[in-house]
Design an enzyme around this catalytic site. Sequence first.
Site, mmCIF file in Angstrom:
data_model
loop_
_atom_site.group_PDB
_atom_site.id
_atom_site.type_symbol
_atom_site.label_atom_id
_atom_site.label_comp_id
_atom_site.label_asym_id
_atom_site.label_seq_id
_atom_site.Cartn_x
_atom_site.Cartn_y
_atom_site.Cartn_z
ATOM 1 N N SER A 202 6.526 3.485 0.363
ATOM 2 C CA SER A 202 7.358 3.603 -0.828
ATOM 3 C C SER A 202 8.257 2.365 -0.948
ATOM 4 O O SER A 202 7.757 1.259 -0.898
ATOM 5 C CB SER A 202 8.144 4.918 -0.771
ATOM 6 O OG SER A 202 8.553 5.298 -2.056
ATOM 7 N N LYS A 206 7.227 -1.803 -0.248
ATOM 8 C CA LYS A 206 7.618 -3.094 -0.844
ATOM 9 C C LYS A 206 8.161 -3.984 0.272
ATOM 10 O O LYS A 206 7.816 -5.158 0.384
ATOM 11 C CB LYS A 206 8.720 -2.923 -1.884
ATOM 12 C CG LYS A 206 8.401 -2.032 -3.057
ATOM 13 C CD LYS A 206 9.588 -2.045 -4.038
ATOM 14 C CE LYS A 206 9.662 -0.795 -4.902
ATOM 15 N NZ LYS A 206 8.518 -0.534 -5.733
ATOM 16 N N HIS A 338 3.187 11.981 -1.618
ATOM 17 C CA HIS A 338 3.633 10.591 -1.525
ATOM 18 C C HIS A 338 3.944 10.267 -0.061
ATOM 19 O O HIS A 338 4.726 10.960 0.584
ATOM 20 C CB HIS A 338 4.878 10.422 -2.404
ATOM 21 C CG HIS A 338 5.443 9.036 -2.434
ATOM 22 N ND1 HIS A 338 4.660 7.906 -2.543
ATOM 23 C CD2 HIS A 338 6.728 8.597 -2.380
ATOM 24 C CE1 HIS A 338 5.448 6.836 -2.556
ATOM 25 N NE2 HIS A 338 6.700 7.226 -2.454
#
Length: 389
Positions: A202, A206, A338
């Site tokens: 998540s 990045k 997720h």
Amino acid sequence: MLSFILPLLLLASPVIGQNTSTCPTLPSAITYASNAKLPDPFLPLASPRLTTKSQWPCRKEEIRQLLQRYTYGQMPPKPSSLTASLSGTSLTITAKEAGKTMSFTVTLKLPTSATAPYPAIIAYGAASLPIPSTVATITYQNFEMAADNGRGKGKFYDLYGANHNAGGMITAAWGVDRIIDALELTPAAKIDPKRVGVTGCSRNGKGATIAGAFVDRIALALPQEGGQAAAGCWRIADEIQKNGTKVETAHQIVNGDTWFSTDFSKYVDAVPTLPWDNHMMHALYADPPRGLLIIENTAIDYLGPTSNYHCATAGRMAHEALGVKHYFGFSQNSHSDHCGFPKAQQPELTAFIERFLLGKDTNTDVWKTDGKFVIDEKRWVDWSVPALS
Ligand SMILES: *[C@@H]1O[C@H](CO)[C@@H](O)[C@H](O)[C@H]1NC(C)=O
Ligand SMILES: *[C@@H]1O[C@H](CO)[C@@H](O)[C@H](O)[C@H]1NC(C)=O
């Protein structure tokens, strides 16, 4: 036979950074015509398109400078003093600069079976994908570097000042660079600093992508479900949003989070004026070649699955030009949780870890999605893979 030769080749390859001290510095004012398509990674700001591989290190440095100036803020060099001390499974790193001191601690979990020195994966927060028992885990509390709530707070700013323009993402990458410094200084930690990977999911996906893009000593990045600024491009995300699907855009990210430099706010409503997009961050892994496996999820619209697929496909064109297409893998799978890790993605994860951390001759030519995209690469890319001599 190959499996015996390959580890030697991998170890002999230059995983240290290139000497870019003679490259031109970025001009203070940059004029860049608005470009709705993804910029050509091989077209420097001031000179003709690259024709040789030897021109890449300076273009790569230019891309890093552009990313810092427009989006992430400055990543400082190695501090003037850096020491490390190992106590049990805790490795404490102390940095000093201009009379200020800062320390942070990472936790090591060593393999029980393999032979030292071990390869390792730095996990932002905690790993959300399975790390094999032959690889050490280094747990890194990246939000200690820059607090996730409130700008200018955290250990990085204790050292460099609360007004430093670095956003959280680049402060965490700076910390990864320091962890590798510490591993080099501390053989007793039993970790091979030439075989260190990085992972996160998540926002930390990045972070893992950005760390590997800025730290050439990272041998493998395994970003998971990071969406834009990991896999996806800002230009494509903007179009998804315009088309009516809510996605994380550049505009949203500077207004909602402290991950990027405040300077980014000048560009987020004019993304086509950026002289780069995130496919060029992928390109930073191509030389010296390091492994990059982007793990994404097609079931979560907010991650921008179409953007992720198209952006990475453009990024891989740089790897192709530099002769290392198979160093960059992409795997996109549909699942509702997720940061869960589906079994369907295990074969590529294993192949990348074995090749880039364990020196095995595995097949890392992986480019797969279960997304039903209309593949329209020409819509985003108006340049071709250059033949570099
Ligand atoms: C990089 O190149 C410059 C110019 O050739 C040289 O002066 C410098 O010592 C080099 N630095 C490293 C770290 O090799
Ligand atoms: C946005 O919609 C247009 C028109 O349907 C389509 O051609 C385009 O591919 C869409 N863009 C993205 C990024 O999904």
